[in-house]
Each structure stands twice: as structure tokens, then as C-alpha cells.
Design an enzyme around this catalytic site. Structure first.
Site, short mmCIF file in Angstrom:
data_model
loop_
_atom_site.label_atom_id
_atom_site.label_comp_id
_atom_site.label_asym_id
_atom_site.label_seq_id
_atom_site.Cartn_x
_atom_site.Cartn_y
_atom_site.Cartn_z
N GLU A 105 -59.32 20.98 -3.19
CA GLU A 105 -60.60 20.58 -3.79
C GLU A 105 -60.49 20.60 -5.32
OE1 GLU A 105 -63.58 23.48 -2.85
OE2 GLU A 105 -65.23 22.27 -3.63
N LYS A 161 -68.59 15.77 -1.38
CA LYS A 161 -68.95 17.03 -0.73
C LYS A 161 -70.43 17.05 -0.38
CE LYS A 161 -68.05 22.01 -1.41
NZ LYS A 161 -67.54 22.99 -2.40
N CYS A 192 -64.19 22.11 1.78
CA CYS A 192 -64.51 23.54 1.67
C CYS A 192 -65.83 23.93 2.33
CB CYS A 192 -64.47 23.94 0.19
SG CYS A 192 -64.10 25.68 -0.08
#
Lengths: 298, 274
Positions: free
Chosen positions: A50, A117, A158
């Protein structure tokens, strides 16, 4: 003349990278070098962590490190990737100046997919919603490499993994290979022989998702320290039955590779036909009644 | 059942060695300076730094005042010997007494603070001479209770122990090359003869750590901590000390005027560009 048989394997590489915080030029150089190194190790797909082009705890640096899909950085990555598939983390700025924590999948000579994200953690040591805009879309896509069987690939970054609806939706879109770039900080050192708390959580989640959604899973976490916070590495590749194919990697910069094979995917789905038996209509009906809202007091 | 404060010392030591190595190297320093008192905190830091950077990259500085317990010096030198780090002894009596001669009414606390700040001043001077970062030794218990001297022992560039309670520092120490006498003796700031931390504080580290762990790490309400079997008065005392000393854990307040004030809405990571 018989058609050449497509290769059912794919060699994936987790590039456990330590970015320089806020220095896109330096990280871009390092990324291009590491793409070459991954290729030299026989990788077909290189997954970076990330925000690999920027570092994680950016705070007010977010607008300063942002790039656009049309900019020179992505063009440089596209050329460096060559025939390789590469998943790289960056802050992407939209034309109307919102900033996304994004993972860019490069391959077939261009940008194949961008995942923004969805879930921006804003609690504990995290403050992403202050600086970043959430993504709005989950989308698996088919990736084709010359001479290989096609693969359905999905990307989650994540914190997205902490919301099981995200891999669920990808699974219903068709998912053979789940790519999970991460910048997970080390926290939780309790228990005399206990594992790191963050590592225990990701070990459980990645294993559960690989097994229950019968999908290969690549988890690539970063390493290094930012402002005293360690990123613990632990990158790994899991089989579609939840087994560990490679890793977990120690907390140091390295490239971890493993081959994934559609034969393994087929065997997992024969042994555990969970994909076949899933009943999304029940989910849709139950959520549809209330739009997924939590119960209220009335 | 083991205490909820029990740590995995090997895991912690690994994270802290990496912290010391990376946070010094990436800002262009390969060396550190540590004030070594003979107590457990600085002994642990010295061991970790020696392992992380190599003993030659660590300068341990012993900074005795004339009232310092000779046993402290002996224990500090034992740490030097066990770890193989470089060391210097810089006596602070002359400069401290020169100042205190002018303030004969100074309380033991004022005298102790003056000593702590002289030590800081020497460490920062040596840090420049050595091109080395000052590594602090304040643990989480001290920081939360405010049991430290602002601009004294609380001044440093890096702190590997600030997220470990005192009892956890001991747990870690037992797995490192910390000499036995350092582990065995009662914790003391050694600012005057016979001083003891626990007598000063009025409670034990074991109790303070349990209370702080449940209040801070577990975010239990004070009544919930009392329900675990801890004294209501002690829970209240510890919580109040934590509140009163919040100022010591923050940068000085800046009066806000512009739209972008340092550390309020001008927010950059310290490792910016590293």
C-alpha cells in the site's frame, strides 16, 4: 495444427518494500529497479505494498505526493513493467482534486485496473479520512498474459480486508486471485510467546478469506519504520484451500515468490464447493429490506 | 493465568533494535549517546543499542553528582563491561553546585531537576561532538505519571522504552545482558541518597502499571478498574497524576493566529523525506 496449451500457472512476487516517506521520485526509481529484480526471479506479477510510491503516515504531504493516472510517473511504471503485471500503491488525484489511496494494476501495456481504498481507517493511530477520499467501487477483472490461462483478479487494500463484504462482493464477481497490498503497523506485543497482534489479525483474515472464498490470495505488507512505527512485513501467498504457499516473510526488504496453479483452485473448489453453494439472493433480500442499515431504537 | 501486561520479550527486542537502527541511520547518524545511571531503563537501552548498532557506535555517559550512590556507578560500569560500548564519566557536581550555591533554599525537587537538566545539557553537547543522537530512557509509566524532569531526562531524540511499562522493562531486561545487581535493586532516580521511586510516588510500580494498563491500553473506566480489585483511592490518584502531567507529554502551546499553525493544522510526519 494443434493449439498450444495455455500455461495454468502464474508466478507471483510480493515486493516487501520500504518507501522513503514523501519522496515519490526516489520510490519510483526503487520500484523500477525492483520490477527488474522481480522479473529476474521469474515473476509474472509483482505486488507492491500500500502507498508504495509515497510511504504511509503522510498527513499534510498527501496533496504534495499525489499523482494522476495520466502523469509521467504512471507512464514510467508502465514502461518499467514491460510484460510483467505490476500492482503499485500511490496517492491518486482526481480531476476535481480529491485524493485516493489507490493501487494501480499495470500490464498488457497500460493501466488494467485501479482500486481506490474503500475503507479509510480513522481510529487509533490511523487518520486516513482526514486526508483522503474513499473509493466507491469493487470490481474484479480478467487478466490475460500471453500463453497463460486467464485469471480473475480482485484488489483490496489493507483496511478493506477488515470488511468481509469486500472479498464477498469480489467473490460474486468471479475471483481466482485476491491481491492485498498493505501498510500494517506493528502493534500488540502481549503474551509471553504471543505473535504480534497485527500479524495475528492478518494471519486469521487472509487464511479465512482464501479458504472460504476458495481463492488464491497475495498479501504484501511493507517494512521499515515511520515516526517510530514499525511495519511488520509478513507478506505471504495462500492457496485456495487456505494453505500457505510462501511466507510469512520476515520484517526486512525482500522479494517473496510463489507459483499459483489453476489446478489447485479447481481441487479446492471440488473439495469445498462453497462458491457453488453460496446463496447471494438470501443476502440481497436480507440487506434489501433495510438497505443494510443497523437497527434503530424505534 | 499470566498478567495482561506480560510481553513477548524477543518480539519487543526485535522491534526496538530495528527502531534504533533505522531511525538513526535514515537521518544520517549511525551513532547514539545514552546517559547510563546504573538503573534498569538505561541498562536496557544500552544493551539494545549495542546490539542494534554495534557497541562501538554507542557512547554511554555516566554523569554522577557528589551524592550519587557509588553502587550506581559500579552497576553502570558493569553494563559498560557487559555490552562493550564506549563510555565516558562526566561529573556534574561543579556546575550544579555553582548554581545551587546561589539558591540555598532550593528544595530537593529543585535540586534534582537541576541535576537532570545538567545531564541533558552534557548529553546534547556530546551528541554534537559525536555526531550521535541522544537516546532517551523514559518508560511509559514515568511518562504517564509525569515522573520525569521536563527538558531533563525527558529530552531526547529517540525513545525505545516509551511504550513499555516499568514492569515490562524488567521483563525485557531479564532476557538481555543486564547485570544481576541492576535487576535486583529498588528503582531510584538517585537524585539524593536513599531515594526510592516507589517511596516518592507513594505506590508500587506493579500497582501503577496495572491501573495504567487498564485505563490507557484497555480504556476501562475508573470504576471498571476498581472492580478488578484495585483501590479506589489509588485509581483516582494515578488517573489524576496522568491528567495533571499531560502538558509534559506535549510541545509548548502555540497561540493560534493563522490558518495553518505548527502542529495543529500544519501536520507533517517527523520522518518527512526519510
Amino acid at each position: 495444427m494443434s493449439q498450444p496449451v495455455a500455461d495454468p500457472t502464474l508466478r507471483v512476487a510480493c515486493v516487501q518494500f520500504r518507501p522513503v516517506l514523501g519522496d515519490v521520485a526516489a520510490n519510483l526509481e526503487a520500484t523500477c529497479d525492483l520490477l527488474a529484480a522481480a522479473r529476474a526471479q521469474g515473476a509474472d506479477l509483482a505486488v507492491f505494498p500500500e502507498l508504495s510510491l509515497t510511504g504511509y503516515f503522510l498527513k499534510d504531504l498527501v496533496p504534495e505526493v499525489a499523482i494522476s493516472l495520466e502523469g509521467p510517473e504512471v507512464e514510467r511504471l508502465r514502461r518499467a513493467a514491460g510484460g510483467l503485471l505490476a500492482l503499485v500503491g500511490a496517492v491518486l488525484e482526481t480531476p476535481d482534486h480529491r485524493f485516493h489511496n489507490a493501487a494501480i494494476l499495470l500490464g498488457e501495456g497500460g493501466v488494467l485496473q485501479v482500486h481506490r481504498k474503500l475503507y479509510l481507517p480513522t481510529y487509533g493511530l490511523f487518520d486516513e479520512q482526514r486526508d483522503l477520499a474513499p473509493g466507491q467501487r469493487i470490481q474484479a477483472r480478467t487478466v490475460r498474459l500471453p500463453g497463460r490461462v486467464p485469471w480473475r483478479v480482485g484488489i483490496l487494500i489493507c483496511e478493506d480486508l477488515w470488511h468481509p463484504s469486500a472479498p464477498y462482493v469480489l467473490s460474486r464477481q468471479g475471483l481466482d486471485l485476491l491481491l492485498c497490498p498493505s501498510a500494517s503497523p506493528a502493534q500488540g506485543v502481549q503474551g509471553p510467546d504471543g505473535p504480534l497482534g497485527s500479524a495475528a489479525s492478518y494471519t486469521a483474515m487472509t487464511r479465512t478469506y482464501a479458504e472460504l472464498f476458495t481463492t488464491f490470495l497475495v498479501y504484501c505488507n511493507r517494512v521499515g519504520y515511520e515516526d517510530g512505527v514499525q511495519f511488520w512485513g509478513g507478506s505471504r501467498v495462500l492457496g485456495a484451500d487456505g494453505s500457505l504457499l510462501a511466507g510469512p516473510a520476515p520484517a526486512e526488504p525482500l522479494i517473496l515468490t510463489a507459483a499459483v496453479d489453476r489446478g489447485g483452485l479447481r481441487r479446492a473448489r471440488i473439495a469445498y464447493p462453497l462458491l457453488r453453494d453460496e446463496r447471494p439472493a438470501i443476502v440481497a433480500a436480507a440487506l434489501g429490506e433495510r438497505g443494510g442499515e443497523l437497527p434503530t431504537d424505534d | 493465568m499470566s498478567s495482561p501486561l506480560t510481553i513477548n520479550p524477543a518480539l519487543v527486542a526485535g522491534i526496538l533494535r530495528g527502531f534504533l537502527a533505522e531511525e538513526t541511520a535514515k537521518v544520517g547518524f549511525g551513532r547514539v549517546v545514552v546517559g547510563l545511571s546504573g538503573g534498569v531503563d538505561s541498562a536496557v537501552v544500552c544493551c539494545l543499542a549495542a546490539e542494534a548498532l554495534g557497541p562501538q557506535q554507542v557512547l554511554a555517559v555516566l554523569l554522577p553528582y557528589r551524592t550519587t550512590d557509588p553502587a550506581s556507578m559500579r552497576d553502570a560500569l558493569a553494563v559498560v563491561e557487559r555490552t562493550g560500548v564506549r563510555h565516558r564519566v562526566v561529573e556534574i557536581t561543579a556546575q550544579v553546585d555553582a548554581y545551587l550555591a546561589g539558591v540555598p533554599e532550593a528544595s530537593p525537587l529543585r535540586r534534582g531537576n537541576k541535576m537532570a537538566r545538567e545531564r541533558m545539557s552534557v548529553l546534547y553537547d556530546l551528541s554534537l561532538a559525536e555526531a550521535a543522537l541522544v537516546v532517551g530512557t523514559s518508560n511509559k509509566t514515568e511518562l504517564l505519571l509525569g515522573y520525569g524532569t521536563l527538558h531533563g531526562d525527558m529530552a531526547h531524540a529517540l525513545n525505545p522504552l516509551g511504550d513499555l511499562y516499568k514492569t515490562q522493562v524488567y521483563e525485557l531486561a531479564r532476557t538481555l545482558a543486564v547485570p544481576e545487581p541492576v535487576l535486583a535493586k529498588a528503582p531510584s532516580a538517585d537524585l539524593w541518597a536513599g531515594q526510592s521511586d516507589e517511596a516518592d510516588l507513594g505506590f508500587t510500580y506493579a500497582d501503577a502499571d496495572r491501573i495504567l494498563y487498564h485505563l490507557v491500553d484497555e480504556r476501562r473506566r475508573p470504576a471498571e478498574v476498581v472492580a478488578l480489585g484495585l483501590s479506589p483511592e489509588l485509581v483516582a490518584t494515578v488517573r489524576e497524576r496522568m491528567r495533571q502531567n499531560q502538558y509534559k507529554r506535549r510541545l509548548p502551546l502555540i497561540a493560534k493566529l493563522s490558518r495553518r499553525t505548527i502542529d495543529r493544522d500544519f501536520r507533517y510526519p517527523r520522518d518527512w523525506g526519510y
